[in-house]
Write a protein that holds these residues in place. Sequence first.
Motif, mmCIF file in Angstrom:
data_model
loop_
_atom_site.group_PDB
_atom_site.id
_atom_site.type_symbol
_atom_site.label_atom_id
_atom_site.label_comp_id
_atom_site.label_asym_id
_atom_site.label_seq_id
_atom_site.Cartn_x
_atom_site.Cartn_y
_atom_site.Cartn_z
ATOM 1 N N LEU A 40 -20.742 17.973 17.241
ATOM 2 C CA LEU A 40 -19.310 17.718 17.282
ATOM 3 C C LEU A 40 -18.676 18.330 18.528
ATOM 4 C CD1 LEU A 40 -16.672 16.698 16.109
ATOM 5 C CD2 LEU A 40 -16.595 18.738 14.646
ATOM 6 N N THR A 41 -18.947 19.599 18.800
ATOM 7 C CA THR A 41 -18.302 20.246 19.944
ATOM 8 C C THR A 41 -18.780 19.651 21.265
ATOM 9 O OG1 THR A 41 -19.929 22.047 19.834
ATOM 10 C CG2 THR A 41 -17.797 22.413 18.788
ATOM 11 N N SER A 42 -20.047 19.301 21.362
ATOM 12 C CA SER A 42 -20.528 18.681 22.601
ATOM 13 C C SER A 42 -19.909 17.294 22.785
ATOM 14 C CB SER A 42 -22.055 18.596 22.609
ATOM 15 O OG SER A 42 -22.539 17.739 21.585
ATOM 16 N N SER A 43 -19.653 16.597 21.680
ATOM 17 C CA SER A 43 -19.023 15.278 21.756
ATOM 18 C C SER A 43 -17.595 15.377 22.266
ATOM 19 C CB SER A 43 -19.033 14.604 20.381
ATOM 20 O OG SER A 43 -20.345 14.359 19.932
ATOM 21 N N ALA B 267 -13.828 21.778 29.585
ATOM 22 C CA ALA B 267 -14.310 21.632 30.967
ATOM 23 C C ALA B 267 -14.868 20.241 31.227
ATOM 24 C CB ALA B 267 -15.365 22.696 31.270
ATOM 25 N N GLY B 268 -15.580 19.692 30.254
ATOM 26 C CA GLY B 268 -16.139 18.353 30.431
ATOM 27 C C GLY B 268 -15.073 17.279 30.515
ATOM 28 N N ASN B 269 -13.984 17.450 29.797
ATOM 29 C CA ASN B 269 -12.871 16.487 29.851
ATOM 30 C C ASN B 269 -12.142 16.583 31.185
ATOM 31 O OD1 ASN B 269 -12.572 17.836 26.723
ATOM 32 N ND2 ASN B 269 -13.156 15.693 26.893
ATOM 33 N N ILE B 270 -11.899 17.811 31.645
ATOM 34 C CA ILE B 270 -11.197 18.017 32.910
ATOM 35 C C ILE B 270 -11.997 17.408 34.059
ATOM 36 C CG2 ILE B 270 -10.284 19.743 34.505
ATOM 37 C CD1 ILE B 270 -8.756 19.458 31.844
ATOM 38 N N ALA B 271 -13.307 17.505 33.990
ATOM 39 C CA ALA B 271 -14.150 16.963 35.051
ATOM 40 C C ALA B 271 -13.994 15.456 35.196
ATOM 41 C CB ALA B 271 -15.614 17.313 34.781
ATOM 42 N N MET C 143 -15.593 13.261 25.523
ATOM 43 C CA MET C 143 -14.601 12.225 25.255
ATOM 44 C C MET C 143 -13.906 11.820 26.555
ATOM 45 S SD MET C 143 -12.844 13.667 21.746
ATOM 46 C CE MET C 143 -13.782 13.857 20.221
ATOM 47 N N PRO C 144 -13.790 10.516 26.833
ATOM 48 C CA PRO C 144 -13.225 10.068 28.108
ATOM 49 C C PRO C 144 -11.705 9.965 28.075
ATOM 50 C CG PRO C 144 -13.966 8.181 26.865
ATOM 51 C CD PRO C 144 -14.319 9.394 26.033
ATOM 52 N N PRO C 145 -11.083 9.882 29.256
ATOM 53 C CA PRO C 145 -9.641 9.649 29.308
ATOM 54 C C PRO C 145 -9.285 8.223 28.917
ATOM 55 C CG PRO C 145 -10.547 9.715 31.526
ATOM 56 C CD PRO C 145 -11.665 10.074 30.588
ATOM 57 N N PHE C 146 -8.036 8.011 28.520
ATOM 58 C CA PHE C 146 -7.536 6.655 28.326
ATOM 59 C C PHE C 146 -7.547 5.924 29.673
ATOM 60 C CE2 PHE C 146 -5.650 8.883 24.693
ATOM 61 C CZ PHE C 146 -5.898 7.969 23.664
ATOM 62 N N SER D 221 -3.736 23.124 25.759
ATOM 63 C CA SER D 221 -4.588 22.464 24.772
ATOM 64 C C SER D 221 -5.131 23.430 23.728
ATOM 65 C CB SER D 221 -5.762 21.775 25.479
ATOM 66 O OG SER D 221 -6.585 21.099 24.552
ATOM 67 N N ASN D 222 -5.236 22.918 22.509
ATOM 68 C CA ASN D 222 -5.818 23.656 21.388
ATOM 69 C C ASN D 222 -7.338 23.592 21.443
ATOM 70 O OD1 ASN D 222 -3.396 24.405 20.293
ATOM 71 N ND2 ASN D 222 -3.515 23.111 18.486
ATOM 72 N N THR D 223 -7.927 24.296 22.396
ATOM 73 C CA THR D 223 -9.369 24.231 22.554
ATOM 74 C C THR D 223 -9.866 25.482 23.254
ATOM 75 O OG1 THR D 223 -11.185 22.792 23.306
ATOM 76 C CG2 THR D 223 -9.298 23.029 24.776
ATOM 77 N N ASP D 224 -11.164 25.496 23.578
ATOM 78 C CA ASP D 224 -11.787 26.573 24.347
ATOM 79 C C ASP D 224 -12.028 26.112 25.777
ATOM 80 O OD1 ASP D 224 -11.937 27.925 21.914
ATOM 81 O OD2 ASP D 224 -14.063 27.457 21.605
ATOM 82 N N ASP D 225 -12.117 27.060 26.680
ATOM 83 C CA ASP D 225 -12.357 26.731 28.082
ATOM 84 C C ASP D 225 -13.626 25.911 28.267
ATOM 85 O OD1 ASP D 225 -10.109 28.261 28.519
ATOM 86 O OD2 ASP D 225 -11.177 29.962 29.398
ATOM 87 N N ALA D 226 -14.706 26.326 27.613
ATOM 88 C CA ALA D 226 -15.987 25.652 27.810
ATOM 89 C C ALA D 226 -15.968 24.222 27.274
ATOM 90 C CB ALA D 226 -17.100 26.457 27.142
ATOM 91 N N ILE D 227 -15.259 23.998 26.180
ATOM 92 C CA ILE D 227 -15.228 22.656 25.582
ATOM 93 C C ILE D 227 -14.437 21.694 26.453
ATOM 94 C CG2 ILE D 227 -14.374 21.303 23.619
ATOM 95 C CD1 ILE D 227 -15.069 23.673 21.825
#
Length: 233
Positions: free
Chosen positions: A93-96, A132-136, A100-103, A124-130
Amino acid sequence: MTLPGNRPSWLTFDCYGTLIQWDEGLLAAMNEILSAKGGDIDQPAFIAVYDRYEHELEEQRPHRSFKQVTALALELAMKEFGLPFDGADADLLTSSIGRMPPFPEVVATLGKLKAAGFRLAIISNTDDAIIAGNIAQLGGIIDRVITAEQAEAYKPSPQIFRHAWKTLGIDMNDLVHICASPHLDLVAARELGFRAIWVDRGTGRKPLSDYRPNEIVPTLDKVPAIFAAKGWM
C-alpha cells in the motif's frame, strides 16, 4: 465568492486528490491486496472502512507516521472484514502511494503558475519518504514540501498549516490554498480564515454546509484563468 486581497507570493496545494490521483491509485492498490485474499470482497465498502480508521488514527496522540497509520488502518480494516493481514500488505500500500501519478492537466498547469512568478508548496498528510515519488513526477516545479511528518500533525489540524506558514516565512494573507478535500483542507480554511480554491473533481465528496470556498473549479487547469481575471497573471 471571489478571491479577496492582494496577489499571493505563494500557492499552497493539497497533494493527494488535488495533484495526484489518490482515489484511482488507492482503488488499484486495494484491488491488488484484496484479490490475493480471495473471496467476494466489496472494495468500496472496504475502502470506506479503511478511510475511517485512517482518519481516526491521524487524530490520535502521540503522533504516528503516515506509514504507521496506513499499516494499522489496513490491519484494522482487514480484521473487521475477517481477512488475514500481513506486513507485506502494508508495504504494498505505501509503495503504491508513492507511485500514484498526477492528474493529466497538473504538470502543465503548475508550470504556468510557476512561470507567472508564483512560488509553489505542497502541504500533505503524509511522510517525506512516501511523497518523494509523487513529487518526482511533477517535473521539478515544486519549491517546498511540508508534510505531516515534519509538522507532527495531520490536516485539518491548524498545527500543520501554521508549521507550513512558518517554514515558508509568510502569513496566511500571502497565499492561496488549492485543495480537493472539503473535510480536511476546507475545514482548516473555515477555521483559520485563509483563502482557498476547491478543486471539485466530481468524486462525490460533499462541500461543508457552513462554508463556501473563494472559488470552485472542476480541474486544476481552470485556476490560471481565475488568476488572470484578477490581474495576477
